[in-house]
Design a protein around this motif. Sequence first.
Motif, PDB file in Angstrom:
ATOM      1  N   ARG A 185      47.061 120.403 -13.261  1.00  0.00           N
ATOM      2  CA  ARG A 185      47.482 119.836 -14.635  1.00  0.00           C
ATOM      3  C   ARG A 185      46.896 120.592 -15.863  1.00  0.00           C
ATOM      4  NH1 ARG A 185      50.979 118.770 -11.398  1.00  0.00           N
ATOM      5  NH2 ARG A 185      51.765 116.417 -11.010  1.00  0.00           N
ATOM      6  N   ALA A 186      46.148 121.669 -15.599  1.00  0.00           N
ATOM      7  CA  ALA A 186      45.426 122.234 -16.808  1.00  0.00           C
ATOM      8  C   ALA A 186      44.506 121.159 -17.567  1.00  0.00           C
ATOM      9  CB  ALA A 186      46.503 123.030 -17.730  1.00  0.00           C
ATOM     10  N   HIS A 187      43.863 120.441 -16.668  1.00  0.00           N
ATOM     11  CA  HIS A 187      43.070 119.319 -17.138  1.00  0.00           C
ATOM     12  C   HIS A 187      42.019 119.849 -18.142  1.00  0.00           C
ATOM     13  CE1 HIS A 187      39.342 119.399 -15.145  1.00  0.00           C
ATOM     14  NE2 HIS A 187      38.900 118.256 -15.531  1.00  0.00           N
ATOM     15  N   SER A 188      41.074 120.763 -17.962  1.00  0.00           N
ATOM     16  CA  SER A 188      40.227 121.288 -19.149  1.00  0.00           C
ATOM     17  C   SER A 188      40.911 121.699 -20.402  1.00  0.00           C
ATOM     18  CB  SER A 188      39.334 122.189 -18.267  1.00  0.00           C
ATOM     19  OG  SER A 188      39.881 123.534 -18.113  1.00  0.00           O
ATOM     20  N   LEU A 189      41.917 122.379 -20.092  1.00  0.00           N
ATOM     21  CA  LEU A 189      42.278 122.948 -21.115  1.00  0.00           C
ATOM     22  C   LEU A 189      43.158 122.040 -22.111  1.00  0.00           C
ATOM     23  CD1 LEU A 189      43.561 125.538 -22.733  1.00  0.00           C
ATOM     24  CD2 LEU A 189      45.523 125.378 -20.957  1.00  0.00           C
ATOM     25  N   LYS A 190      43.822 120.948 -21.643  1.00  0.00           N
ATOM     26  CA  LYS A 190      44.260 119.648 -22.225  1.00  0.00           C
ATOM     27  C   LYS A 190      43.324 118.847 -22.689  1.00  0.00           C
ATOM     28  CE  LYS A 190      48.570 119.544 -19.580  1.00  0.00           C
ATOM     29  NZ  LYS A 190      49.242 118.827 -18.572  1.00  0.00           N
ATOM     30  N   SER A 191      42.157 118.764 -22.157  1.00  0.00           N
ATOM     31  CA  SER A 191      40.960 117.865 -22.788  1.00  0.00           C
ATOM     32  C   SER A 191      40.508 118.543 -23.988  1.00  0.00           C
ATOM     33  CB  SER A 191      39.612 117.856 -21.530  1.00  0.00           C
ATOM     34  OG  SER A 191      38.805 117.279 -22.109  1.00  0.00           O
ATOM     35  N   LEU A 192      40.306 119.845 -23.916  1.00  0.00           N
ATOM     36  CA  LEU A 192      39.752 120.683 -25.129  1.00  0.00           C
ATOM     37  C   LEU A 192      40.697 120.382 -26.372  1.00  0.00           C
ATOM     38  CD1 LEU A 192      38.043 122.664 -26.933  1.00  0.00           C
ATOM     39  CD2 LEU A 192      39.206 124.401 -25.546  1.00  0.00           C
ATOM     40  N   GLU A 193      42.178 120.551 -25.941  1.00  0.00           N
ATOM     41  CA  GLU A 193      43.248 120.305 -26.981  1.00  0.00           C
ATOM     42  C   GLU A 193      43.360 118.996 -27.521  1.00  0.00           C
ATOM     43  OE1 GLU A 193      48.046 120.118 -27.271  1.00  0.00           O
ATOM     44  OE2 GLU A 193      47.099 121.401 -25.649  1.00  0.00           O
ATOM     45  N   ARG A 194      43.402 117.885 -26.537  1.00  0.00           N
ATOM     46  CA  ARG A 194      43.550 116.580 -27.085  1.00  0.00           C
ATOM     47  C   ARG A 194      42.303 115.637 -27.539  1.00  0.00           C
ATOM     48  NH1 ARG A 194      47.095 115.555 -22.108  1.00  0.00           N
ATOM     49  NH2 ARG A 194      45.404 115.124 -21.361  1.00  0.00           N
ATOM     50  N   ASN A 195      41.170 115.973 -26.711  1.00  0.00           N
ATOM     51  CA  ASN A 195      39.823 115.171 -26.868  1.00  0.00           C
ATOM     52  C   ASN A 195      38.942 115.791 -27.692  1.00  0.00           C
ATOM     53  OD1 ASN A 195      40.979 113.827 -24.900  1.00  0.00           O
ATOM     54  ND2 ASN A 195      40.016 114.460 -23.251  1.00  0.00           N
ATOM     55  N   ILE A 196      39.123 116.959 -28.146  1.00  0.00           N
ATOM     56  CA  ILE A 196      38.215 117.635 -29.060  1.00  0.00           C
ATOM     57  C   ILE A 196      38.856 117.926 -30.404  1.00  0.00           C
ATOM     58  CG2 ILE A 196      36.544 119.436 -29.323  1.00  0.00           C
ATOM     59  CD1 ILE A 196      35.914 119.484 -26.651  1.00  0.00           C
ATOM     60  N   LEU A 197      39.872 119.080 -30.113  1.00  0.00           N
ATOM     61  CA  LEU A 197      40.470 119.723 -31.393  1.00  0.00           C
ATOM     62  C   LEU A 197      41.462 118.874 -31.963  1.00  0.00           C
ATOM     63  CD1 LEU A 197      41.280 123.177 -29.643  1.00  0.00           C
ATOM     64  CD2 LEU A 197      39.251 122.506 -31.098  1.00  0.00           C
ATOM     65  N   ARG A 198      42.532 118.186 -31.421  1.00  0.00           N
ATOM     66  CA  ARG A 198      43.436 117.117 -32.033  1.00  0.00           C
ATOM     67  C   ARG A 198      42.694 115.921 -32.361  1.00  0.00           C
ATOM     68  NH1 ARG A 198      48.645 118.537 -31.507  1.00  0.00           N
ATOM     69  NH2 ARG A 198      49.144 120.349 -30.079  1.00  0.00           N
ATOM     70  N   PHE A 199      41.634 115.531 -31.996  1.00  0.00           N
ATOM     71  CA  PHE A 199      40.671 114.372 -32.310  1.00  0.00           C
ATOM     72  C   PHE A 199      40.184 114.732 -33.748  1.00  0.00           C
ATOM     73  CE2 PHE A 199      36.638 112.451 -32.586  1.00  0.00           C
ATOM     74  CZ  PHE A 199      37.113 111.137 -32.382  1.00  0.00           C
ATOM     75  N   CYS A 200      39.924 115.878 -33.835  1.00  0.00           N
ATOM     76  CA  CYS A 200      39.238 116.318 -35.255  1.00  0.00           C
ATOM     77  C   CYS A 200      40.417 116.704 -36.200  1.00  0.00           C
ATOM     78  CB  CYS A 200      38.429 117.540 -34.972  1.00  0.00           C
ATOM     79  SG  CYS A 200      37.166 117.038 -34.056  1.00  0.00           S
ATOM     80  N   GLY A 201      41.870 116.588 -35.823  1.00  0.00           N
ATOM     81  CA  GLY A 201      42.989 116.915 -36.496  1.00  0.00           C
ATOM     82  C   GLY A 201      43.658 118.336 -36.752  1.00  0.00           C
ATOM     83  N   ILE A 202      42.989 119.056 -35.777  1.00  0.00           N
ATOM     84  CA  ILE A 202      43.584 120.594 -35.621  1.00  0.00           C
ATOM     85  C   ILE A 202      44.716 120.482 -34.972  1.00  0.00           C
ATOM     86  CG2 ILE A 202      43.015 122.550 -34.533  1.00  0.00           C
ATOM     87  CD1 ILE A 202      40.144 122.087 -34.897  1.00  0.00           C
ATOM     88  N   ALA A 203      45.716 121.183 -35.430  1.00  0.00           N
ATOM     89  CA  ALA A 203      47.071 121.140 -35.016  1.00  0.00           C
ATOM     90  C   ALA A 203      47.805 122.108 -35.658  1.00  0.00           C
ATOM     91  CB  ALA A 203      47.804 119.629 -34.939  1.00  0.00           C
ATOM     92  N   PRO A 204      48.869 122.903 -34.903  1.00  0.00           N
ATOM     93  CA  PRO A 204      49.136 122.692 -33.481  1.00  0.00           C
ATOM     94  C   PRO A 204      48.193 123.607 -33.081  1.00  0.00           C
ATOM     95  CG  PRO A 204      50.446 124.576 -34.583  1.00  0.00           C
ATOM     96  CD  PRO A 204      49.788 123.853 -35.727  1.00  0.00           C
TER      97      PRO A 204
END
Length: 198
Positions: A147-166
Amino acid sequence: MATKKRIAIIDGHPDGREGRYIHALASSYAEGARAAGHEVITLTLGNLDIPLLRRAQDFNSNQVPPVVRTFQKTLGGADHWVILYPLWLGSMPALLKGFFEQTLRPGFAFAPAGSKNGMPRKLLKGKSARIIVTMGMPALFYRWYFRAHSLKSLERNILRFCGIAPVRSTVVGMVENKSRKQRAACLEEVRALGEQAR
């Protein structure tokens, strides 16, 4: 005419020596971006001295090491981040994680208070990111079975948490088994992403 962007490339391979495919991918992205008129700065983490955090007090402290202030200035001034790393033990290498722990501190990446729902305020809104991960397993297997879990963790829990999108991603699977022609094709694909700054 496309808007010119300031791009920060974070080459997260812990080995800074030449010959690593991650470095070649980072260079290809940079070449494409520069050819399209974008401004590029590359942080090759394997060649940098990144101190590790050991206490929560240090993370929350305003006493930030000078090298970390430099990282924050680079990332804060960029419109678009490109993060490249090899998958190690199912996740990003420790050096890259340590880089994020040092750099994405309160006051730079998020503000601990100030929202009605009690969630931190995101201080890096307006930036976008591309994550490029290499691995030994097939990309489809990583995305489907793990489920690409580490990739999703970086995306959701780090980058998007700080406001980075897309936040977009590219997964390069079976990297050790790729032929020279296949590797070259991947480099061209990444170069095209650099031209588009996405």
